[in-house]
Write a protein that holds these residues in place. Sequence first.
Motif, PDB file in Angstrom:
ATOM      1  N   THR A  56     -13.861   5.165   6.208  1.00  0.00           N
ATOM      2  CA  THR A  56     -13.551   4.424   4.981  1.00  0.00           C
ATOM      3  C   THR A  56     -13.264   2.944   5.233  1.00  0.00           C
ATOM      4  OG1 THR A  56     -11.181   4.986   5.131  1.00  0.00           O
ATOM      5  CG2 THR A  56     -12.576   6.445   3.799  1.00  0.00           C
ATOM      6  N   HIS A  57     -12.516   2.640   6.321  1.00  0.00           N
ATOM      7  CA  HIS A  57     -12.177   1.223   6.572  1.00  0.00           C
ATOM      8  C   HIS A  57     -11.685   1.026   7.995  1.00  0.00           C
ATOM      9  CE1 HIS A  57      -8.222   2.886   5.488  1.00  0.00           C
ATOM     10  NE2 HIS A  57      -7.652   1.819   6.014  1.00  0.00           N
ATOM     11  N   GLY A  58     -11.490  -0.229   8.361  1.00  0.00           N
ATOM     12  CA  GLY A  58     -11.301  -0.574   9.765  1.00  0.00           C
ATOM     13  C   GLY A  58      -9.919  -0.382  10.361  1.00  0.00           C
ATOM     14  N   HIS A  59      -8.883  -0.019   9.587  1.00  0.00           N
ATOM     15  CA  HIS A  59      -7.561   0.187  10.195  1.00  0.00           C
ATOM     16  C   HIS A  59      -7.643   1.286  11.250  1.00  0.00           C
ATOM     17  CE1 HIS A  59      -5.339  -1.863   6.664  1.00  0.00           C
ATOM     18  NE2 HIS A  59      -5.305  -2.637   7.729  1.00  0.00           N
ATOM     19  N   SER A  60      -6.889   1.096  12.321  1.00  0.00           N
ATOM     20  CA  SER A  60      -7.101   1.936  13.505  1.00  0.00           C
ATOM     21  C   SER A  60      -6.741   3.405  13.293  1.00  0.00           C
ATOM     22  CB  SER A  60      -6.315   1.377  14.691  1.00  0.00           C
ATOM     23  OG  SER A  60      -4.940   1.378  14.386  1.00  0.00           O
ATOM     24  N   ASP A  61      -5.928   3.702  12.289  1.00  0.00           N
ATOM     25  CA  ASP A  61      -5.626   5.120  12.057  1.00  0.00           C
ATOM     26  C   ASP A  61      -6.785   5.822  11.349  1.00  0.00           C
ATOM     27  OD1 ASP A  61      -4.964   3.411   9.944  1.00  0.00           O
ATOM     28  OD2 ASP A  61      -3.513   4.797   9.078  1.00  0.00           O
ATOM     29  N   HIS A  62      -7.683   5.074  10.742  1.00  0.00           N
ATOM     30  CA  HIS A  62      -8.852   5.657  10.070  1.00  0.00           C
ATOM     31  C   HIS A  62     -10.123   5.484  10.901  1.00  0.00           C
ATOM     32  CE1 HIS A  62      -6.970   6.411   6.070  1.00  0.00           C
ATOM     33  NE2 HIS A  62      -6.100   5.558   6.578  1.00  0.00           N
ATOM     34  N   ALA A  63     -10.228   4.370  11.589  1.00  0.00           N
ATOM     35  CA  ALA A  63     -11.441   4.029  12.347  1.00  0.00           C
ATOM     36  C   ALA A  63     -11.143   4.127  13.840  1.00  0.00           C
ATOM     37  CB  ALA A  63     -11.894   2.619  11.984  1.00  0.00           C
ATOM     38  N   GLY A 114     -10.890  -1.939  -2.440  1.00  0.00           N
ATOM     39  CA  GLY A 114      -9.942  -3.029  -2.694  1.00  0.00           C
ATOM     40  C   GLY A 114      -8.790  -3.100  -1.706  1.00  0.00           C
ATOM     41  N   HIS A 115      -8.907  -2.439  -0.586  1.00  0.00           N
ATOM     42  CA  HIS A 115      -7.783  -2.331   0.374  1.00  0.00           C
ATOM     43  C   HIS A 115      -7.840  -3.474   1.401  1.00  0.00           C
ATOM     44  CE1 HIS A 115      -4.908  -0.474   3.064  1.00  0.00           C
ATOM     45  NE2 HIS A 115      -5.808  -0.165   3.981  1.00  0.00           N
ATOM     46  N   VAL A 116      -8.929  -3.561   2.140  1.00  0.00           N
ATOM     47  CA  VAL A 116      -9.190  -4.677   3.068  1.00  0.00           C
ATOM     48  C   VAL A 116     -10.696  -4.947   3.036  1.00  0.00           C
ATOM     49  CG1 VAL A 116      -7.254  -4.146   4.612  1.00  0.00           C
ATOM     50  CG2 VAL A 116      -9.507  -3.132   5.071  1.00  0.00           C
ATOM     51  N   GLY A 135      -9.707   7.021   0.721  1.00  0.00           N
ATOM     52  CA  GLY A 135      -9.172   6.280   1.867  1.00  0.00           C
ATOM     53  C   GLY A 135      -7.907   5.573   1.387  1.00  0.00           C
ATOM     54  N   ASP A 136      -7.578   4.430   1.958  1.00  0.00           N
ATOM     55  CA  ASP A 136      -6.486   3.622   1.421  1.00  0.00           C
ATOM     56  C   ASP A 136      -7.075   2.736   0.331  1.00  0.00           C
ATOM     57  OD1 ASP A 136      -4.756   4.707   3.297  1.00  0.00           O
ATOM     58  OD2 ASP A 136      -4.987   3.032   4.702  1.00  0.00           O
ATOM     59  N   TYR A 137      -6.326   2.488  -0.738  1.00  0.00           N
ATOM     60  CA  TYR A 137      -6.868   1.649  -1.804  1.00  0.00           C
ATOM     61  C   TYR A 137      -5.770   0.927  -2.557  1.00  0.00           C
ATOM     62  CZ  TYR A 137      -5.574   5.309  -5.235  1.00  0.00           C
ATOM     63  OH  TYR A 137      -4.895   6.217  -6.012  1.00  0.00           O
ATOM     64  N   GLU A 353      -1.358   2.185  11.528  1.00  0.00           N
ATOM     65  CA  GLU A 353      -1.641   0.761  11.714  1.00  0.00           C
ATOM     66  C   GLU A 353      -1.095  -0.097  10.587  1.00  0.00           C
ATOM     67  OE1 GLU A 353      -5.172  -0.846  13.168  1.00  0.00           O
ATOM     68  OE2 GLU A 353      -5.027  -2.663  11.993  1.00  0.00           O
ATOM     69  N   ASP A 354      -1.508   0.213   9.378  1.00  0.00           N
ATOM     70  CA  ASP A 354      -1.068  -0.709   8.332  1.00  0.00           C
ATOM     71  C   ASP A 354       0.252  -0.231   7.748  1.00  0.00           C
ATOM     72  OD1 ASP A 354      -2.001   1.409   6.932  1.00  0.00           O
ATOM     73  OD2 ASP A 354      -3.170   0.250   5.511  1.00  0.00           O
ATOM     74  N   GLU A 355       0.447  -0.386   6.466  1.00  0.00           N
ATOM     75  CA  GLU A 355       1.753  -0.110   5.900  1.00  0.00           C
ATOM     76  C   GLU A 355       2.124   1.354   5.873  1.00  0.00           C
ATOM     77  OE1 GLU A 355       2.600  -3.490   2.688  1.00  0.00           O
ATOM     78  OE2 GLU A 355       0.962  -2.135   2.307  1.00  0.00           O
TER      79      GLU A 355
HETATM   80 ZN   LIG Z   1      -5.552   1.124   5.733  1.00  0.00          ZN
END
Ligand SMILES: [Zn+2]
Length: 367
Positions: A56-63, A114-116, A135-137, A353-355
């Motif tokens: 879904t996106h590049g944050h390390s917990d997802h990617a 709309g997350h990153v 994913g995160d949004y 990784e993120d919030e």
């Molecule tokens: Zn994220």
Amino acid sequence: MRRSSPRVTGKHRRDTPYINEMRPQDILMPVAAGLCCKPGGFHIDPVRPVERAVITHGHSDHARSGHGALLATQETLDMMRLRYGDNFAGGTQAIAYGERIKVGDVTIQFHPAGHVLGSAQIAVSCKDTCIVASGDYKNAPDPTCAPFELVPCDVFITEATFGLPVFRHGNAADEIRKLLASVALFPERAHLVGAYSLGKAQRVIALLRAAGYDAPIYLHGAMEKITRYYESRGVALGELRLVKGVRKADLAGTITLAPPSATSDVWTRRFPDPVTAFASGWMRVRARARQGGIELPLVISDHADWDGLTATIDATGAGEVWVTHGQEDALVHWCKTRGLAARPLDLVGYGEEDEGDTAPLGEGAEA
Ligand SMILES: [Zn+2]
């Protein structure tokens, strides 16, 4: 950017059980490696190495690195390459927002989350059933990425990082005004703003520029690569300088962005009497700010707040909601009071990784 109609007429709210359609749990199901799509032969945001991953996106917990074939937006692929090096996956395929790709027996379509930068919701359709993994949004405005797109679906898989009614993020521009007021008030001090390296830092910079702040903004070295990448994708951030090598006295009256862990580090000694700020949805909780030694909490989040989560769930028209990574219980309860089928997914491994980080100054961020 393609936009869906803001309101769904209820086509997806069903009174009858799935008869001629796939049951949702036959399309996507939670397993130890993450969300598994059996008919498509892939996992979404797997936390363990798998043969085929959709990210879904590049944050390390997802990617994460180490998967075989990997499908993601070009931005997510680029950011993974920046973080992990060229061999982060066996093979990669880029998919654009709106593009449809057949994978096994399902069709995949990516939509902006709309997350990153590059973040996507993933719509998985099989026969007449559509499941959207968000994913995160966030549905709040962000000048550094494509706006969240509402995707009508049968089942909506929502994050719940801020899934409690106490979390209302308010307007990010107001928080930036608070920061600028502090800079004006303390011209002899440096302002150090803790912000996650991917997404939050660039958004804070863009918000400062939108508020009319045109002085150079300083960066911790760990933020340089990803920030320059944002610029290369057309996100204007004004004049940026690395803080390394700058004389202490010259940092009076300036703003520096740094990973959250650096703001409580010996690294801060290079700044004159720094005011420590932290940009996070967690800053709504004063105790967390105090605990982290944050003098200037800034409630700026890249996740939907309670109102954003509930409004989005409602607007998707989904009759069934799966809730994951965060405060699942309250959101599941809210769904049920609205007559929606809802359950927590109990996926583990997200929020590092993120919030999603439970501690405001956690080590999840790249230092
Ligand atoms: Zn994220």
